[in-house]
Design a protein around this motif. Structure first.
Motif, PDB file in Angstrom:
ATOM      1  N   SER A 122     -27.477  13.553 -24.621  1.00  0.00           N
ATOM      2  CA  SER A 122     -27.185  14.910 -25.071  1.00  0.00           C
ATOM      3  C   SER A 122     -25.683  15.170 -25.102  1.00  0.00           C
ATOM      4  CB  SER A 122     -27.840  15.933 -24.139  1.00  0.00           C
ATOM      5  OG  SER A 122     -29.227  15.717 -24.098  1.00  0.00           O
ATOM      6  N   GLN A 123     -24.997  14.655 -24.081  1.00  0.00           N
ATOM      7  CA  GLN A 123     -23.542  14.808 -24.039  1.00  0.00           C
ATOM      8  C   GLN A 123     -22.888  14.103 -25.224  1.00  0.00           C
ATOM      9  OE1 GLN A 123     -21.450  15.935 -20.916  1.00  0.00           O
ATOM     10  NE2 GLN A 123     -23.206  17.247 -21.291  1.00  0.00           N
ATOM     11  N   ARG A 124     -23.430  12.930 -25.514  1.00  0.00           N
ATOM     12  CA  ARG A 124     -22.883  12.173 -26.641  1.00  0.00           C
ATOM     13  C   ARG A 124     -23.133  12.924 -27.946  1.00  0.00           C
ATOM     14  NH1 ARG A 124     -25.507   6.588 -24.136  1.00  0.00           N
ATOM     15  NH2 ARG A 124     -24.147   6.618 -22.297  1.00  0.00           N
ATOM     16  N   LEU A 125     -24.330  13.462 -28.061  1.00  0.00           N
ATOM     17  CA  LEU A 125     -24.671  14.235 -29.246  1.00  0.00           C
ATOM     18  C   LEU A 125     -23.697  15.393 -29.435  1.00  0.00           C
ATOM     19  CD1 LEU A 125     -26.561  14.955 -31.593  1.00  0.00           C
ATOM     20  CD2 LEU A 125     -27.996  16.205 -29.952  1.00  0.00           C
ATOM     21  N   ALA A 126     -23.400  16.075 -28.346  1.00  0.00           N
ATOM     22  CA  ALA A 126     -22.484  17.223 -28.417  1.00  0.00           C
ATOM     23  C   ALA A 126     -21.107  16.781 -28.911  1.00  0.00           C
ATOM     24  CB  ALA A 126     -22.377  17.895 -27.050  1.00  0.00           C
ATOM     25  N   GLY A 127     -20.621  15.662 -28.401  1.00  0.00           N
ATOM     26  CA  GLY A 127     -19.309  15.165 -28.828  1.00  0.00           C
ATOM     27  C   GLY A 127     -19.312  14.841 -30.314  1.00  0.00           C
ATOM     28  N   TYR A 128     -20.407  14.256 -30.743  1.00  0.00           N
ATOM     29  CA  TYR A 128     -20.564  13.930 -32.164  1.00  0.00           C
ATOM     30  C   TYR A 128     -20.569  15.192 -33.015  1.00  0.00           C
ATOM     31  CZ  TYR A 128     -23.823  13.399 -36.143  1.00  0.00           C
ATOM     32  OH  TYR A 128     -24.457  13.479 -37.352  1.00  0.00           O
ATOM     33  N   GLU A 129     -21.387  16.152 -32.628  1.00  0.00           N
ATOM     34  CA  GLU A 129     -21.519  17.378 -33.420  1.00  0.00           C
ATOM     35  C   GLU A 129     -20.190  18.123 -33.520  1.00  0.00           C
ATOM     36  OE1 GLU A 129     -26.235  18.500 -32.881  1.00  0.00           O
ATOM     37  OE2 GLU A 129     -24.812  19.265 -31.405  1.00  0.00           O
ATOM     38  N   ASP A 130     -19.494  18.230 -32.408  1.00  0.00           N
ATOM     39  CA  ASP A 130     -18.213  18.945 -32.423  1.00  0.00           C
ATOM     40  C   ASP A 130     -17.204  18.248 -33.323  1.00  0.00           C
ATOM     41  OD1 ASP A 130     -19.467  20.570 -30.677  1.00  0.00           O
ATOM     42  OD2 ASP A 130     -18.275  19.998 -28.917  1.00  0.00           O
ATOM     43  N   THR A 131     -17.189  16.916 -33.239  1.00  0.00           N
ATOM     44  CA  THR A 131     -16.216  16.177 -34.040  1.00  0.00           C
ATOM     45  C   THR A 131     -16.508  16.312 -35.526  1.00  0.00           C
ATOM     46  OG1 THR A 131     -16.070  14.596 -32.230  1.00  0.00           O
ATOM     47  CG2 THR A 131     -15.098  13.939 -34.323  1.00  0.00           C
ATOM     48  N   MET A 132     -17.782  16.261 -35.851  1.00  0.00           N
ATOM     49  CA  MET A 132     -18.177  16.431 -37.250  1.00  0.00           C
ATOM     50  C   MET A 132     -17.771  17.832 -37.726  1.00  0.00           C
ATOM     51  SD  MET A 132     -19.707  13.660 -38.411  1.00  0.00           S
ATOM     52  CE  MET A 132     -20.989  13.937 -39.655  1.00  0.00           C
ATOM     53  N   ALA A 133     -18.126  18.835 -36.950  1.00  0.00           N
ATOM     54  CA  ALA A 133     -17.834  20.220 -37.324  1.00  0.00           C
ATOM     55  C   ALA A 133     -16.329  20.441 -37.495  1.00  0.00           C
ATOM     56  CB  ALA A 133     -18.396  21.169 -36.263  1.00  0.00           C
ATOM     57  N   ALA A 134     -15.559  19.808 -36.628  1.00  0.00           N
ATOM     58  CA  ALA A 134     -14.110  20.013 -36.660  1.00  0.00           C
ATOM     59  C   ALA A 134     -13.479  19.556 -37.974  1.00  0.00           C
ATOM     60  CB  ALA A 134     -13.455  19.285 -35.493  1.00  0.00           C
ATOM     61  N   VAL A 135     -14.108  18.598 -38.626  1.00  0.00           N
ATOM     62  CA  VAL A 135     -13.543  18.156 -39.906  1.00  0.00           C
ATOM     63  C   VAL A 135     -14.405  18.623 -41.076  1.00  0.00           C
ATOM     64  CG1 VAL A 135     -12.403  16.141 -38.893  1.00  0.00           C
ATOM     65  CG2 VAL A 135     -14.729  15.925 -39.812  1.00  0.00           C
ATOM     66  N   GLY A 136     -15.276  19.570 -40.791  1.00  0.00           N
ATOM     67  CA  GLY A 136     -16.074  20.163 -41.854  1.00  0.00           C
ATOM     68  C   GLY A 136     -17.217  19.305 -42.364  1.00  0.00           C
ATOM     69  N   LEU A 137     -17.663  18.355 -41.550  1.00  0.00           N
ATOM     70  CA  LEU A 137     -18.799  17.533 -41.978  1.00  0.00           C
ATOM     71  C   LEU A 137     -20.072  18.063 -41.319  1.00  0.00           C
ATOM     72  CD1 LEU A 137     -17.280  13.935 -41.786  1.00  0.00           C
ATOM     73  CD2 LEU A 137     -17.745  15.299 -43.836  1.00  0.00           C
ATOM     74  N   ARG A 138     -21.177  17.783 -41.957  1.00  0.00           N
ATOM     75  CA  ARG A 138     -22.444  18.302 -41.470  1.00  0.00           C
ATOM     76  C   ARG A 138     -23.109  17.282 -40.532  1.00  0.00           C
ATOM     77  NH1 ARG A 138     -27.598  20.193 -42.895  1.00  0.00           N
ATOM     78  NH2 ARG A 138     -28.148  18.570 -44.381  1.00  0.00           N
ATOM     79  N   PRO A 139     -23.291  17.650 -39.288  1.00  0.00           N
ATOM     80  CA  PRO A 139     -23.975  16.731 -38.376  1.00  0.00           C
ATOM     81  C   PRO A 139     -25.439  16.602 -38.752  1.00  0.00           C
ATOM     82  CG  PRO A 139     -23.352  18.766 -37.223  1.00  0.00           C
ATOM     83  CD  PRO A 139     -22.866  18.898 -38.630  1.00  0.00           C
ATOM     84  N   CYS A 140     -25.989  15.470 -38.461  1.00  0.00           N
ATOM     85  CA  CYS A 140     -27.365  15.219 -38.857  1.00  0.00           C
ATOM     86  C   CYS A 140     -27.994  14.291 -37.828  1.00  0.00           C
ATOM     87  CB  CYS A 140     -27.340  14.562 -40.231  1.00  0.00           C
ATOM     88  SG  CYS A 140     -28.955  14.091 -40.791  1.00  0.00           S
ATOM     89  N   SER A 141     -28.735  14.873 -36.907  1.00  0.00           N
ATOM     90  CA  SER A 141     -29.265  14.041 -35.822  1.00  0.00           C
ATOM     91  C   SER A 141     -30.779  14.110 -35.765  1.00  0.00           C
ATOM     92  CB  SER A 141     -28.703  14.502 -34.484  1.00  0.00           C
ATOM     93  OG  SER A 141     -29.200  15.785 -34.173  1.00  0.00           O
ATOM     94  N   LEU A 142     -31.358  13.087 -35.202  1.00  0.00           N
ATOM     95  CA  LEU A 142     -32.802  13.034 -35.067  1.00  0.00           C
ATOM     96  C   LEU A 142     -33.143  12.482 -33.687  1.00  0.00           C
ATOM     97  CD1 LEU A 142     -34.350  13.983 -37.513  1.00  0.00           C
ATOM     98  CD2 LEU A 142     -35.068  11.635 -37.904  1.00  0.00           C
TER      99      LEU A 142
END
Lengths: 336, 336
Positions: free
Chosen positions: A198-218
């Motif tokens: 979950s922590q890793r997911l959060a880091g991923y989502e924030d990084t994606m959002a910061a550059v305007g990309l859409r996170p997509c997780s399953l």
DNA sequence: CTGAAAGCGCTTACAG
DNA sequence: CTGAAAGCGCTTACAG
């Protein structure tokens, strides 16, 4: 022929042979500084002659403790835990401690039951990767002055120590690596049940959002098959995904399986980055780019933290955070 | 605020509250059949009210045993042992036993030291993959009436039980598989230090000899790097080898590494068969054809054997031999 | 420096 | 059915 029952030798047998009291034998064996050297020599001789071994069970009762540390993990068959347990065993052994292994299968009830056993056995300390970080039994252990150090995930009781890796930061690194390589559609194989993931997911989502990309997780819940099916779903979605981050090593194995099954080339058609560095990662197809935790170092730190507590050298709790290390291999498709 | 020291509750506290003797409390807790039901009820109430938990250390001393089984392996980080340990833990847990984990690194001295600890702790039984099958401490354990069951390799003491897989037969199967696929130059990556691997080597050599082929093996001592270098040497030799049997999973990993490094295609240019079936085998490059041991079944058998001994239901030793299972995947290059 | 004695917290013959 | 007592084998204040 029926084997004769050999009565075990007790401290009083040694005392009798050496012509001293049991107390003196005990003192010699426990390195008490002040014992007449003549007596000491005779005791040692008697011990050797009789092959005397102190009865641990009696010592344990008398001292109200056991020279053992409890190690509680959710799955010893997972390389992450197997490597950790091995390192912990090595560190503990060299300090004269034994390891009581507790495998919880991630079940709060099994964790509860095991922690109760560890308390009842009066172990010297407990190292656990908590399935249930708020379990009462953790407090019960600490009440008994049995130190607890958590890894992977901290526990809620503020008296416990913890050693955790910077999962969030590692995910940021992984995500940036892929973004810098030009990927825009990056998928993440998650597992809501695992704190680390979950922590890793959060880091991923924030990084994606910061550059305007859409996170997509399953979510895949960590079984290999589920990692494979989550991967398939991600591939079938309309996202046009070109890169994948596997939240842990089971998910990575699942992703590889699904990718191989569909004959999708890694990294040419799909880049992949994973966490942890199990033995097979370097020889997988293709060799996996991973963010690796310093497992050995974490194990040593944990045993050190325990040791400080056991010797009463520290009262205030400590939380250590260690960094992952990026190991670039082929699966991410960047030469660097 | 300094936490008040909570004195632990003893059986006499419960007895006092329930208005009975400690003996009666003990009887209730140990399911002694005949206790007045009124007393029984009051004892149970008192136990609950006080949150009483028997002191295991005292019980252990009194009973001269510990509800624990010792599990001795050479490397918990090796998937073969990790899977076995997990299965053993599961089987033991459901019988109410705990697992004391002993990792020997294959050192006879560490085995000796651990077995001594297990004897001193009066564990109920020991399961071991022997580094030193003739160690005296095995006899010492048996003298103490602590049952011992060996796996992977039998121990010399005839009083011990054993559960071993048919390593020789599995190697015969592997070798025939490759011979039938038309291979004439088949190499074997061995490890003279490991009994299991030596058995496999023997099966390979005999099978080769039986059809007039020349066996060609190289020792690798089980570290992945050594598996890789042994593989390289085999490839550099003048044998013209077209197929490889890896004596265990470390050697298989090493072989894959060396093959990948040289860009040799598996199975087109080199067929590969391995032993054991670690999680990564099915997603390796290519998926590995293996001979798999029924680890779970072996673990259950071992705990059963222990259980029979613990309950005194059996005196004569037993040696079980279980079969491997061939799992054909891609690395052997035969469709079947 | 050393021994006699108490005690760690249970369990289990033994007697009633 | 139940309690008083002994004892599992050590260690450690306590007194000398």
């Amino acid at each position: 022929m029926v084997k004769a029952e050999v009565p075990p030798i007790r401290i009083r047998d040694v005392a009798a042979l050496a012509g001293v009291s049991p107390a003196t034998v005990s003192r010699v064996l426990n390195m008490a500084p002040s014992v007449n050297s003549a007596d000491r020599a005779r005791v040692l001789t008697a011990v050797k002659a009789l092959g005397y071994r102190p009865n641990r069970l009696a010592q344990n009762l008398r001292r109200q403790k056991t020279e053992m540390i409890g190690v509680v993990v959710s799955d010893i068959d997972n390389p992450h835990f197997a490597t950790m347990v091995r390192a912990l065993e090595g560190a503990a052994y060299s300090l004269g401690y034994r390891v009581l292994l507790c495998n919880t299968d991630g079940q709060a009830e099994k964790q509860r039951s095991y922690l109760e056993v560890l308390a009842a056995e009066r172990v010297l300390g407990v190292v656990l990767s908590p399935s249930n970080p708020a379990g009462d039994e953790i407090g019960a252990l600490l009440d008994l002055r049995i130190p607890v150090v958590a890894f992977d995930r901290p526990v809620t009781d503020p008296r416990a120590d913890a050693v955790v890796a910077d999962n969030r930061g590692a995910a940021v690194t992984a995500t940036k690596l892929l973004i810098n390589a030009g990927h825009k559609h990056i998928g993440f194989l998650s597992n809501p049940d695992l704190f680390t993931v979950s922590q890793r997911l959060a880091g991923y989502e924030d990084t994606m959002a910061a550059v305007g990309l859409r996170p997509c997780s399953l979510p895949g819940y960590s079984r290999i098959e589920e990692g494979a099916s989550a991967t398939s779903k991600l591939l079938d979605s309309s996202e046009g995904i070109t890169a994948l981050i596997a939240g842990n090593n089971s998910m990575a194995l699942g992703a590889l399986r699904a990718l191989h099954a569909r004959k999708i080339k890694v990294p040419e058609e799909m880049a992949l980055v994973a966490f942890d560095d199990p033995i097979w990662a370097a020889v997988a197809n293709p060799p996996l780019t991973v963010l690796a935790q310093p497992i050995e170092q974490m194990a040593e730190s944990m045993v050190d933290l325990l040791q400080e507590r056991i010797h009463g050298n520290r009262l205030e709790p400590r939380r250590l955070v260690v960094d992952f290390e990026l190991r670039v291999r082929e699966s991410c498709g960047t030469a660097q």
